[in-house]
Design an enzyme around this catalytic site. Sequence first.
Site: not given
Ligand code: R5P
Length: 285
Positions: A35, A184
């Site tokens: 691997g 968010k």
């Molecule tokens: C977070 O700070 C990044 O900018 C993205 O929003 C995040 O990593 C997206 O992750 P997921 O698709 O798992 O929600």
Amino acid sequence: MIIVGGSSSQDLAKDLANILGCRYIQAASTRFPDGENYTRIDEESLEDDVVIVQNTYPDCNIIEMFLLQDAVSRLGSKSITLVIPYFGYARQDRVFKNGEPESAKILAQHLDMKCDRVITIDIHKEAVLDYFTCPHTDVKAAQAIADYVSTKGIDMVLSPDIGAAGRAKDVGTRMGVPYDHLEKTRLSGTEVKIAPATMDVKGKNVLIVDDMISTGGTIIAASAALREAGATSVSVACTHGVFVNNALERLTGSSLDAVLCCNTLETAASDISVASLFADELRKC
Ligand code: R5P
């Protein structure tokens, strides 16, 4: 200048060589029976300025990058520039909980041992590049994204969180449309909660922009919130389509109207080329 492509982002590496009109060499990469990675550049010497194009994701590509750096150096390169389209581990840029490593720092310090310049694009945390002792640049994909979606009737650009608000501003300004950010809250590695948009999205064609899509949780929640608020269409454009597990299928099968990403990682949605952005940066070297 010679472009050496590793096993990731090969299309991008070849496009880059074409745009710059320079020689492209694809490094051979296979695995030993146990691997371990075997890499070889089938050349007598490389006495030129060499650009290695290789991601540091997934983990096997980190090892391949180290091996490529050593092989290129042994072939007598005058200089080594690393073009890292997707810099893995940039999200663990600090110790969040006691006992964790500074993963991004450790990775940067190891890559730094054999390179003269580093170029990334929309790295998750730009401060990670300060761990390199050589000159470094983070190119922005905003222009490539804005150009690609310019004919798609987008009315406004939103980021899913305040951390990406600058990206929404950058893309929105280039497109000449309003921009804003959503709020968010991350509930777990795969789940997020998005607060309703403060901007009126009713009857609007909205584009969400983000640096990366990993599980797709962020974008699915953002899209649902925007639909709930009456958006006519919701599309997403990200720089890095990581799309873990079946994230791309989940996204294309969701209420999203379009899922677009740049070609830093090769996926079925990697329609936006950033090769010319890297070429512009390399011409400055
Ligand atoms: C977070 O700070 C990044 O900018 C993205 O929003 C995040 O990593 C997206 O992750 P997921 O698709 O798992 O929600």
